[in-house]
Design a protein around this motif. Structure first.
Motif, PDB file in Angstrom:
ATOM      1  N   ARG A   1     -30.121  21.473   7.268  1.00  0.00           N
ATOM      2  CA  ARG A   1     -28.631  21.094   7.486  1.00  0.00           C
ATOM      3  C   ARG A   1     -28.685  19.679   7.796  1.00  0.00           C
ATOM      4  NH1 ARG A   1     -26.031  21.630  11.675  1.00  0.00           N
ATOM      5  NH2 ARG A   1     -28.080  21.955  13.150  1.00  0.00           N
ATOM      6  N   LEU A   2     -29.848  19.200   8.107  1.00  0.00           N
ATOM      7  CA  LEU A   2     -29.726  17.759   8.727  1.00  0.00           C
ATOM      8  C   LEU A   2     -30.596  16.719   7.530  1.00  0.00           C
ATOM      9  CD1 LEU A   2     -30.270  18.179  12.414  1.00  0.00           C
ATOM     10  CD2 LEU A   2     -28.087  17.554  11.147  1.00  0.00           C
ATOM     11  N   LYS A   3     -29.718  16.066   6.723  1.00  0.00           N
ATOM     12  CA  LYS A   3     -30.355  15.253   5.728  1.00  0.00           C
ATOM     13  C   LYS A   3     -29.935  13.587   5.931  1.00  0.00           C
ATOM     14  CE  LYS A   3     -30.564  19.080   2.406  1.00  0.00           C
ATOM     15  NZ  LYS A   3     -30.349  19.383   0.830  1.00  0.00           N
ATOM     16  N   PHE A   4     -30.991  12.998   5.727  1.00  0.00           N
ATOM     17  CA  PHE A   4     -30.436  11.550   5.618  1.00  0.00           C
ATOM     18  C   PHE A   4     -31.161  10.682   4.712  1.00  0.00           C
ATOM     19  CE2 PHE A   4     -29.897  13.157   9.953  1.00  0.00           C
ATOM     20  CZ  PHE A   4     -28.458  12.768  10.214  1.00  0.00           C
ATOM     21  N   TYR A   5     -30.528   9.774   4.037  1.00  0.00           N
ATOM     22  CA  TYR A   5     -31.023   8.872   3.070  1.00  0.00           C
ATOM     23  C   TYR A   5     -30.978   7.459   3.557  1.00  0.00           C
ATOM     24  CZ  TYR A   5     -32.311   6.915  -1.487  1.00  0.00           C
ATOM     25  OH  TYR A   5     -32.743   6.398  -2.397  1.00  0.00           O
ATOM     26  N   ILE A   6     -32.079   6.922   3.894  1.00  0.00           N
ATOM     27  CA  ILE A   6     -31.913   5.599   4.691  1.00  0.00           C
ATOM     28  C   ILE A   6     -32.188   4.463   3.399  1.00  0.00           C
ATOM     29  CG2 ILE A   6     -32.877   4.119   6.229  1.00  0.00           C
ATOM     30  CD1 ILE A   6     -31.900   6.662   7.397  1.00  0.00           C
ATOM     31  N   ASP A   7     -31.280   3.765   3.485  1.00  0.00           N
ATOM     32  CA  ASP A   7     -31.576   2.621   1.999  1.00  0.00           C
ATOM     33  C   ASP A   7     -31.398   1.250   2.776  1.00  0.00           C
ATOM     34  OD1 ASP A   7     -31.838   1.833  -0.444  1.00  0.00           O
ATOM     35  OD2 ASP A   7     -29.961   2.583  -1.159  1.00  0.00           O
ATOM     36  N   ALA A   8     -31.557   0.453   1.949  1.00  0.00           N
ATOM     37  CA  ALA A   8     -31.425  -1.080   2.272  1.00  0.00           C
ATOM     38  C   ALA A   8     -31.625  -1.855   1.040  1.00  0.00           C
ATOM     39  CB  ALA A   8     -32.739  -1.655   3.205  1.00  0.00           C
ATOM     40  N   SER A   9     -31.016  -3.019   0.885  1.00  0.00           N
ATOM     41  CA  SER A   9     -31.091  -3.927  -0.360  1.00  0.00           C
ATOM     42  C   SER A   9     -32.241  -4.072  -0.893  1.00  0.00           C
ATOM     43  CB  SER A   9     -29.978  -5.076  -0.151  1.00  0.00           C
ATOM     44  OG  SER A   9     -30.803  -5.926   0.659  1.00  0.00           O
ATOM     45  N   GLU A  10     -32.467  -4.477  -2.033  1.00  0.00           N
ATOM     46  CA  GLU A  10     -33.913  -4.764  -2.557  1.00  0.00           C
ATOM     47  C   GLU A  10     -34.595  -6.177  -1.815  1.00  0.00           C
ATOM     48  OE1 GLU A  10     -35.419  -5.789  -6.827  1.00  0.00           O
ATOM     49  OE2 GLU A  10     -34.513  -4.003  -6.889  1.00  0.00           O
TER      50      GLU A  10
ATOM     51  N   MET B   1     -24.613  11.288  14.199  1.00  0.00           N
ATOM     52  CA  MET B   1     -24.537  12.028  12.984  1.00  0.00           C
ATOM     53  C   MET B   1     -24.805  13.616  13.266  1.00  0.00           C
ATOM     54  SD  MET B   1     -24.884  10.101   9.854  1.00  0.00           S
ATOM     55  CE  MET B   1     -23.929   8.513   9.196  1.00  0.00           C
ATOM     56  N   ILE B   2     -26.238  13.592  14.127  1.00  0.00           N
ATOM     57  CA  ILE B   2     -26.716  14.907  14.442  1.00  0.00           C
ATOM     58  C   ILE B   2     -25.921  15.564  15.603  1.00  0.00           C
ATOM     59  CG2 ILE B   2     -28.822  15.905  15.330  1.00  0.00           C
ATOM     60  CD1 ILE B   2     -30.576  13.846  13.930  1.00  0.00           C
ATOM     61  N   ALA B   3     -25.460  14.481  16.581  1.00  0.00           N
ATOM     62  CA  ALA B   3     -24.633  15.036  17.696  1.00  0.00           C
ATOM     63  C   ALA B   3     -23.395  15.826  17.057  1.00  0.00           C
ATOM     64  CB  ALA B   3     -24.444  14.184  18.688  1.00  0.00           C
ATOM     65  N   ASP B   4     -22.701  15.144  16.027  1.00  0.00           N
ATOM     66  CA  ASP B   4     -21.534  15.531  15.458  1.00  0.00           C
ATOM     67  C   ASP B   4     -21.701  16.834  14.911  1.00  0.00           C
ATOM     68  OD1 ASP B   4     -20.255  13.276  16.365  1.00  0.00           O
ATOM     69  OD2 ASP B   4     -20.074  12.233  14.609  1.00  0.00           O
ATOM     70  N   GLY B   5     -22.996  17.128  14.414  1.00  0.00           N
ATOM     71  CA  GLY B   5     -23.385  18.312  13.677  1.00  0.00           C
ATOM     72  C   GLY B   5     -23.033  17.972  12.342  1.00  0.00           C
ATOM     73  N   ARG B   6     -23.180  17.012  11.812  1.00  0.00           N
ATOM     74  CA  ARG B   6     -22.860  16.702  10.380  1.00  0.00           C
ATOM     75  C   ARG B   6     -24.010  17.061   9.523  1.00  0.00           C
ATOM     76  NH1 ARG B   6     -20.156  11.049   9.308  1.00  0.00           N
ATOM     77  NH2 ARG B   6     -20.076  10.419  11.605  1.00  0.00           N
TER      78      ARG B   6
END
Ligand code: DC
Length: 205
Positions: free
Chosen positions: A134-143, A200-205
């Motif tokens: 239920r809790l997935k995150f994609y962490i990105d940053a510029s090259e 986001m986890i606390a918001d249940g997203r």
């Protein structure tokens, strides 16, 4: 949590796990341990058949220490120096693209749920290892930011080349998983990125 090399996902995942009292699992270290062991056996990482047959005798264990999984190869604990050597940096994407290696490690990763609630990070966690999470995150940053972070860590490997291989391989390439929250932390502090995930986890997203 998924994301490309040096995106900051390990730092974010480690802190989120600590704040939530969950066990932190860095799956990149499992691929690194497999690569270390393959290289130690003198196997050419470009030779997928040789990697496949060497991998069959390599056992990766993940004992928990201080709330984080460690990695051992056939009972031998590996250090961060072993896992981050130039040789491992250069070969890990080659070893990680071998489907049998991935099947083995994905199965090991799923069985880690027996340890308790986890925060797991890697390249295919939301897409392949736990697609139903239920809790997935994609962490990105510029090259540019990622290259600078890697450099600041004292590494000279080419993250762009590793990302290219990780994103274009046939077997479970790096993708933004369906349902993942996307966070670009190029211009966020570590604390801001952690707060954003926790919010986001606390918001249940
Ligand atoms: O997170 P890291 O940069 O230490 O990961 C090292 C390599 O391992 C990465 O370039 C690709 C591979 N990897 C993978 O294929 N799947 C994962 N779940 C984690 C890492």
């Amino acid at each position: 949590m998924d994301g490309p090399a040096a995106s900051g996902k390990s730092s974010v995942a480690r802190l989120v796990a600590a704040r939530l009292g969950r066990i932190y699992v860095n799956t990149g270290n499992m691929y690194r341990a497999m690569t270390w062991a393959v290289l130690e056996r003198g196997v050419d990482p470009h030779d997928a058949d040789a990697v496949r047959s060497a991998a069959a005798d390599i056992r990766i264990e993940c004992p928990v220490l201080d709330g984080q999984t460690q990695v051992s190869v056939n009972g031998r604990p590996l250090t961060t120096t072993d896992l981050n050597s130039d040789a491992v940096n250069a070969a890990v994407s080659l070893v990680a693209r071998v489907p049998e290696v991935r099947e083995r490690l994905v199965s090991d990763q799923r069985s880690l749920t027996a340890l308790g609630p986890l925060v797991m990070e890697g390249r295919d966690i939301g897409s392949v290892v736990f697609p139903g999470s239920r809790l997935k995150f994609y962490i990105d940053a510029s090259e540019e930011v990622r290259a600078a972070r890697r450099h600041a860590q004292g590494h000279t490997d080419r993250v762009a080349e590793r990302d290219r291989m990780d994103s274009t391989r046939k077997s479970s390439p790096l993708v933004i998983p369906e349902g993942a929250q996307y966070i670009d932390n190029s211009h966020l502090t570590l604390e801001q990125a952690v707060e954003s995930v926790l919010g986001m986890i606390a918001d249940g997203r």
